[in-house]
Write a protein that holds these residues in place. Structure first.
Motif, PDB file in Angstrom:
ATOM      1  N   SER A 156      24.087 -59.099 -59.102  1.00 47.04           N
ATOM      2  CA  SER A 156      22.851 -58.431 -59.523  1.00 47.04           C
ATOM      3  C   SER A 156      21.664 -59.325 -59.251  1.00 47.04           C
ATOM      4  O   SER A 156      21.773 -60.546 -59.250  1.00 47.04           O
ATOM      5  CB  SER A 156      22.915 -58.088 -61.019  1.00 47.04           C
ATOM      6  N   THR A 214      17.092 -59.235 -59.773  1.00 48.72           N
ATOM      7  CA  THR A 214      15.930 -58.524 -60.306  1.00 48.72           C
ATOM      8  C   THR A 214      14.707 -58.773 -59.431  1.00 48.72           C
ATOM      9  O   THR A 214      14.751 -59.554 -58.494  1.00 48.72           O
ATOM     10  CB  THR A 214      15.638 -58.971 -61.752  1.00 48.72           C
ATOM     11  N   ILE A 234      22.093 -53.838 -58.262  1.00 50.49           N
ATOM     12  CA  ILE A 234      23.463 -54.277 -58.538  1.00 50.49           C
ATOM     13  C   ILE A 234      24.317 -53.916 -57.337  1.00 50.49           C
ATOM     14  O   ILE A 234      24.267 -52.784 -56.845  1.00 50.49           O
ATOM     15  CB  ILE A 234      24.018 -53.623 -59.808  1.00 50.49           C
ATOM     16  N   VAL A 247      20.413 -54.568 -66.938  1.00 52.51           N
ATOM     17  CA  VAL A 247      21.328 -55.239 -66.013  1.00 52.51           C
ATOM     18  C   VAL A 247      22.585 -55.750 -66.712  1.00 52.51           C
ATOM     19  O   VAL A 247      23.709 -55.510 -66.253  1.00 52.51           O
ATOM     20  CB  VAL A 247      20.612 -56.412 -65.289  1.00 52.51           C
ATOM     21  N   VAL A 290      26.370 -54.553 -65.737  1.00 52.53           N
ATOM     22  CA  VAL A 290      27.286 -55.490 -65.078  1.00 52.53           C
ATOM     23  C   VAL A 290      28.560 -55.661 -65.910  1.00 52.53           C
ATOM     24  O   VAL A 290      29.674 -55.672 -65.368  1.00 52.53           O
ATOM     25  CB  VAL A 290      26.600 -56.854 -64.835  1.00 52.53           C
TER      26      VAL A 290
END
Length: 449
Positions: free
Chosen positions: A302, A304, A386, A435, A439
């Protein structure tokens, strides 16, 4: 021949350098050694490269830089004293920094030369320490080694002609220590690779000497299937393909610089990630092909800091050149794109948030309206990507269904979804704040259920 590269945490102190020397001594095939600059000794420590960057910025802003210079000198003085070797490198660093700052080069070239001082000095220290242990070892400057690069300060690329020069290193009998992170242009100017580029140097050397193995020593036992700060004690990955590692590196895995594997990949050289603090561990081997695995998913990554530009127009699919015009506008504004999920009447372009600051956003939107006359255009910020990664995913039924169910279990809305033509990864766009939950749910779905 093996090429062994030691990262910043592996060379951060005299104690770590003793471990490095022991690893080199344990295998006579480890002849080509590539090193980073000293990294952090503890969590609140400052990397030597960061100190050198601060030094350069202070100088360019006409501020005092002596404090940063003294901090760099002290780091090396501490290492040489504890290893009981000559501290001549301290004098060399000080003279080199002053020479760089007083030169007639551009600020960009001066900064590259300053940043490279950490790697260059550490390579000299390690070679001297190996010699003190009775080993036949030498420091090898990248220019002498034959690392020839393009004239792009801070983002140099290796030139093809380098590889013939590097192959000659096979004739050397001694251990040679090469500083990572930089090379020289054809006119002799020092240029660095992008940040984290010591990994790139290691890969280039491995390809050049046609090594049997490229070992990348860091501070983890292996690559994990998911970020261990999100999932506790995640599964270790013992083998990966180059494609899988590239996807994982791009999407937030920080073990490898995401450009680092390209030279090794082209030369089909296996890469092994190992822990300097546990050199006998299995590590993670990265190869061009591997045997099919029961679970085709090898990792979940992942990252951002993304923005989506959404454009919608009725009958877009019949309008020749619509996508090209949109991407040309972004190119004109010096914006590179990451993904372009699309439908019949709509198109999204995913870009890094840093490429579209607020002051540029208004100009880009205005140009899109003027050139493409869309029905709808809007910007979505605060996005995270992701990636579910695995080479065997293309031949396994139901993976997308399992993934979307995992998001549903975590009560996370999927803003967008895209599966690349390579079918090595599935990409999902969600809001940044969701997130961790997403995940965790994906990990449970693919690795524990």
């Amino acid at each position: 021949m093996k090429v062994a590269k030691f990262g910043g945490s592996s060379v951060a102190s005299a104690e770590q350098l003793r471990k490095v020397a022991s690893i080199i001594q344990d295998d006579k095939e480890r002849k080509a050694i590539v090193v980073s600059a000293p990294g952090k000794r503890f969590s609140d420590d400052i990397k030597v490269t960061d100190l050198l960057i601060e030094l350069g910025e202070a100088y360019f802003n006409k501020q005092a830089y002596e404090q940063q210079l003294q901090a760099v000198l002290e780091r090396f003085r501490e290492i040489t004293a504890e290893l009981h070797i000559s501290n001549d490198v301290i004098t060399e660093i000080k003279a080199s920094v002053e020479s760089i700052l007083e030169s007639n080069q551009t600020d960009a070239i001066k900064m590259d030369a300053l940043k490279a001082t950490g790697e260059d000095s550490l390579a000299k220290v390690l070679s001297a320490y190996l010699q003190s242990l009775g080993l036949k070892a030498s420091y090898l400057n990248p220019k002498e080694a034959g690392i020839i690069v393009t004239d792009n300060p801070g983002n140099a690329q290796i030139l093809e002609e380098s590889y013939a020069e590097l192959y000659k290193l096979r004739e050397r009998e001694e251990i040679f220590v090469i500083p990572g992170f930089f090379g020289y242009t054809n006119d002799g100017t020092l240029n660095t690779f992008s940040r984290g580029g010591s990994d790139i140097t290691g890969s280039i050397i491995a390809a050049g000497v046609q090594a049997d193995l490229y070992e990348n020593f860091t501070d983890v036992d292996s690559v994990y299937s998911v970020n261990p700060t999100i999932v506790e004690n995640p599964k270790e990955i013992t083998s990966l393909t180059y494609k899988e590692m590239r996807e994982l590196s791009y999407a937030g895995f920080s073990v490898f610089h995401d450009e680092a594997l390209i030279p090794a990949f082209k030369a089909d050289i296996p890469v092994c990630i190992k822990n300097t603090n546990n050199p006998n561990g299995i590590g993670t081997i990265i190869v061009s092909k591997k045997e099919p695995q029961p679970n085709p998913v090898v990792g979940i990554a992942s990252d951002t800091g993304f923005v989506s530009i959404y454009v919608s127009k009725y009958l877009m699919n019949r309008e020749l050149g619509f996508g090209r015009k949109l991407l040309t506008i972004l190119e004109d504004e010096d914006i590179s794109f990451e993904h372009t999920p699309s439908g019949i009447d709509d198109l999204s372009v995913i870009i890094r948030e840093s490429h579209l600051p607020k002051e540029k956003e208004e100009r880009v939107v205005a140009r899109i309206k003027e050139v493409l006359n869309p029905d709808t255009i809007h910007i979505d910020r605060d996005l995270a990507l992701i990636m579910v990664v695995g080479e065997g995913m293309d031949s396994t039924i139901g993976l997308a269904d399992k993934a979307t169910n995992a998001f549903a279990k975590a009560n996370v809305n999927i803003e967008m979804m895209n599966q690349g033509s390579s079918e090595v990864s599935m990409m999902f766009g969600i809001k940044t704040g969701e997130v961790k939950e997403a995940v965790k749910s994906l990990y449970e779905t693919f690795f524990t259920e």
